[in-house]
Design a protein around this motif. Sequence first.
Motif, PDB file in Angstrom:
ATOM      1  N   ILE A   1      44.856  48.654  42.101  1.00 55.82           N
ATOM      2  CA  ILE A   1      43.718  47.945  41.518  1.00 55.82           C
ATOM      3  C   ILE A   1      43.724  46.473  41.957  1.00 55.82           C
ATOM      4  N   ASP A   2      42.612  46.026  42.504  1.00 54.99           N
ATOM      5  CA  ASP A   2      42.515  44.631  42.970  1.00 54.99           C
ATOM      6  C   ASP A   2      42.146  43.691  41.832  1.00 54.99           C
ATOM      7  N   VAL A   3      41.224  44.153  41.019  1.00 60.33           N
ATOM      8  CA  VAL A   3      40.746  43.299  39.923  1.00 60.33           C
ATOM      9  C   VAL A   3      40.866  44.067  38.610  1.00 60.33           C
TER      10      VAL A   3
ATOM     11  N   ARG B   1      52.115  46.390  33.770  1.00 59.13           N
ATOM     12  CA  ARG B   1      53.207  47.364  33.836  1.00 59.13           C
ATOM     13  C   ARG B   1      52.979  48.340  34.994  1.00 59.13           C
ATOM     14  N   THR B   2      51.705  48.598  35.287  1.00 61.69           N
ATOM     15  CA  THR B   2      51.445  49.574  36.351  1.00 61.69           C
ATOM     16  C   THR B   2      50.671  48.997  37.540  1.00 61.69           C
ATOM     17  N   GLN B   3      50.083  47.839  37.357  1.00 59.99           N
ATOM     18  CA  GLN B   3      49.259  47.268  38.433  1.00 59.99           C
ATOM     19  C   GLN B   3      49.646  45.807  38.683  1.00 59.99           C
ATOM     20  N   THR B   4      49.435  45.379  39.932  1.00 62.07           N
ATOM     21  CA  THR B   4      49.631  43.959  40.230  1.00 62.07           C
ATOM     22  C   THR B   4      48.341  43.451  40.874  1.00 62.07           C
TER      23      THR B   4
ATOM     24  N   TYR C   1      50.947  32.506  35.439  1.00 62.84           N
ATOM     25  CA  TYR C   1      49.835  33.257  36.021  1.00 62.84           C
ATOM     26  C   TYR C   1      48.940  32.293  36.807  1.00 62.84           C
ATOM     27  N   ASN C   2      48.668  32.669  38.050  1.00 61.68           N
ATOM     28  CA  ASN C   2      47.731  31.830  38.795  1.00 61.68           C
ATOM     29  C   ASN C   2      46.542  32.642  39.290  1.00 61.68           C
ATOM     30  N   ASN C   3      46.440  33.850  38.727  1.00 59.15           N
ATOM     31  CA  ASN C   3      45.338  34.719  39.161  1.00 59.15           C
ATOM     32  C   ASN C   3      44.446  35.109  37.980  1.00 59.15           C
ATOM     33  N   LEU C   4      44.364  34.190  37.012  1.00 57.67           N
ATOM     34  CA  LEU C   4      43.539  34.516  35.843  1.00 57.67           C
ATOM     35  C   LEU C   4      42.150  33.909  35.977  1.00 57.67           C
ATOM     36  N   LEU C   5      41.174  34.688  35.536  1.00 57.66           N
ATOM     37  CA  LEU C   5      39.815  34.160  35.465  1.00 57.66           C
ATOM     38  C   LEU C   5      39.247  34.514  34.091  1.00 57.66           C
TER      39      LEU C   5
ATOM     40  N   ILE D   1      36.244  46.269  46.679  1.00 58.05           N
ATOM     41  CA  ILE D   1      37.275  45.865  45.701  1.00 58.05           C
ATOM     42  C   ILE D   1      37.464  46.980  44.675  1.00 58.05           C
ATOM     43  N   THR D   2      38.718  47.332  44.447  1.00 60.79           N
ATOM     44  CA  THR D   2      38.982  48.309  43.379  1.00 60.79           C
ATOM     45  C   THR D   2      39.185  47.538  42.076  1.00 60.79           C
TER      46      THR D   2
END
Lengths: 560, 388
Positions: free
Chosen positions: B53-55, B102-105, B245-249, B78-79
């Motif tokens: 999963i991308d997003v 836990r399951t996705q990055t 976290y630097n990938n939060l929106l 994008i997934t």
Amino acid sequence: MGNFKLAFCLRHPYIGDVILTYTSLNFIFFVLATALVYFVLPFKKYRWTVLLAASIFFYCTWSYQLGAFMLFTTLSTYLIALWLSKASAKSKAVLKAHKSEWSRDDKKKYKNKTKVRMRLIMTLALLLNFGILAFLKYYNFFAGSLNDILGAFSLDFSAPSLKLILPLGISFYTFQSMGYIVDVYREKTEAQKNPLKLLLFVSFFPQIIQGPISIYDQLAVQLFEGHDFDFTRFKHGCELIMWGFFKKLVIADRAVIPITAVTAEFNKFGGTTLTFTILLYALQLYADFSGGIDISRGVAQIFGVDMIDNFKRPYFSRSINEYWRRWHISLGAWLKNYLFYPVAMSNAFITASKKMKGTRFGKTAAGAHISKVLPTSVASLIVFLVVGIWHGASWKYVAFGAWNGLIIMVSILLEPLFISAKDKLHIKDTNIPFMLFQMFRTFLIVLVGYVFDVAPSFSQAMRTFWLFFTNQNFKLGYSQISDLGLGKKDYLVVLIGGLIIFIASVIQERAKDGLDIRHMLDKKPFILRFALLFVCLISIVVFGIYGSGYSAADFVYAQF
Amino acid sequence: MKKKLYITRAIKLTAFFLLSALVIGVLQEYVLCHHDANRLRLDAFYIEDKETIDVAMIGSSEMYSGISPALLYEKYGITSFPYATASSTAAAMKTQIKEMERTQTPELIVIEINCFLYGTDNEEKESSIRNYIDNVPLNGNKIEYIESTPAVRDLGRREFYFPILKYHGVWNDYPEPWNKMTSRITQDLRGYSYLKGFKTTAQTLKIDEKVYNSQLPNDESRTDLEPRYEVFLREFLDYCKEQNYNNLLFVRFPHIVKQETYKRFTRGNRAFDIISEYGFNYINFERDSTAMSYSTDDYYNHDHLNIYGSVKFTDYFGKIITDKYKVQKTVLDEKNEKQWNEAVDFWYKFYDYTDYRFKQNTKNKKIELYETNDLIKKVEDYAAKKDK
């Protein structure tokens, strides 16, 4: 029903009020933990202390402040029993010391004097303890009745109504303690010298909520004896608990939903719905009470204590007399020992019987019979009036007691007529259709009694009887019954559950060797036992009324 | 002899308890449980292959009704997946982000802030709590949530660890939950879902009141968050900061704002200040003139876009996250690529079917549509009929 409220219970910071009801998971954990400590304790002699500690803890989870009442009963019972014992010992010693000096009359006189003194001591215990019970349970009823009477005469007096809370199990532990006092008075039992042991007898946790009411000699020895772990006993105990859970959670707590809905708006319902409710109540009450007793007995059995079975398939009774020997057996036995015999064998009753025998009427066949059975029949009526009042402080319960007492009284008095009618009709007691008729007739009599139980008041009970005959409308009944909080599937569960109880009862009734179902099961192949227990467990888990999705009901007899 | 007896007893007892536990476990998991679209969605998330999963989108119902993962995949490669449940609580946000990780990055984690903007107590609402946590498999995160959430403690923790204690009475609802139960089993056996958690309602918003949407892009009004929700938000932001976290929106999805919900809009403005304090990105689509230009026909109620609105918003949102946040598409393996393509095919059939239901729905009734066996069959049947 289900309105047994208690204040001041233990509070756990995480799980809130910790009330250990017999059907809660907490109770199961509590029993297992107690069993573990009990059987691990190396000093067998002191294992009873584990039961005592558990019983005190159990009571405190309900209400530690109201435990003061139980402590008072225990303490007063303990001291008075010792007093009685000492008085008896002293009397024996005095008699022994004056054996040669005193004449027969002197001895008799002294014995009578001691007896009167002991009776006074015993009366003190009875007054104190039954006084508390009567005050807490009946004060408001009598105050209300008194106010009604005074109001009718326009007298300016009003007895105040009090907010009284009934301590958990007060009836049961009071009856049990007073039975012990009478036994000590009658010198059937030695007075217990250890107050803590007596406290255990009074407070033993499996029986505190709704009995059975045990006799000291039968229970105490088992309580104080340190039992070893016995797998078979443990297994049988667990099986009995599971059966109790099934009856209580799957059947009783489900059936109570429409019954509560009807009692909440009693006036709204027609004859058909009320007939249905009374029939359902017969099943619910039996499943509730006997289920609770099965749990109590099962738990006690784990600890090696065999408590009296309070039920013996009562709905198979062929007479109301037999019914009361099969229903709430321990209460019946208590009343027989401590009320019926003292009344029936009292001088007043014996004298009245003799006097009647001496009259012209007493010389006829009917008169001879009546004078012979008069003490027992009147004593029966008195006993049942007490049973009625014990059920609750309301005229409807007095009527309930009177109904049962009168039926028994009449059946005793008219017994020769029934026997002669049977002879003339060539009916044998072993005739199966006749037996079924007797069972059906007894069940109907019992159902009439239940009307007083279910109806909110005596006048409503009377109205219900009227509606039985004048307001049977099946279409309306069907629509009302469908709207009582249970769906068709739930009714089906109740029906199937009732059938299972019926089949189990028939099996047990027909058992020639007197074995209970658990012992019968032991003789069956493992796979069958395994399957039955498994189905029972899954049925409880799936069909039980528990958890926040449902509101489980209190045991009906816990309010007594 | 005695030893043999003990061993036999031990085996029998173990067999009894194991079988009982197994049967009760299966009943608890599939038969006597909380059956709803949230359950199907979270189950679908957990069966997605790891690291595919991308997003990831966490939060409330806006997520799964506003963005179509299949469409996003088709248009931008994008997934994505909405790891979201209806009326999600603020206390659950930390667990949601942990569970998702836990399951996705994912490259980007999108967080809808709806749960922090409540004026009423959503935190104590049993349905809001259970919509999420009942559907999370028992693990450390779930235990931590149960143990640390006061509302859960008040409701009784045992029923959260062993949901059968609460839901055993569900047998009475059958056959109604049958479709959902079999859908879950089918979905688990299939190993992937078609709609990727998307849920919509074939209905159009009818509103007589004044709608504020057109003036909101320029509205700077602010109202403080309810104190307890500000605490929740700050605690969550602290946690995110601690975890680097630097990938939060953070986002606020578009809504139809009316008098009654205006205050919530102003809280959304205030949330921007707080989130900015912590240095995280925040897009308030209620301040975005494009998103706020959608008409009431694009919504099924004032909080949720319908399928027409979601098609528009998915496209717009996809453009933003690829242009501004540079989300790159993952190179999927053949199996996953096939599955996502299948999801795209299904999406179009689903869209047609939903459109058909809209047209049929002359009385504008609430028709909920989400992935069940029953729906899949209807969609396929309709597609087949249309092809003919």
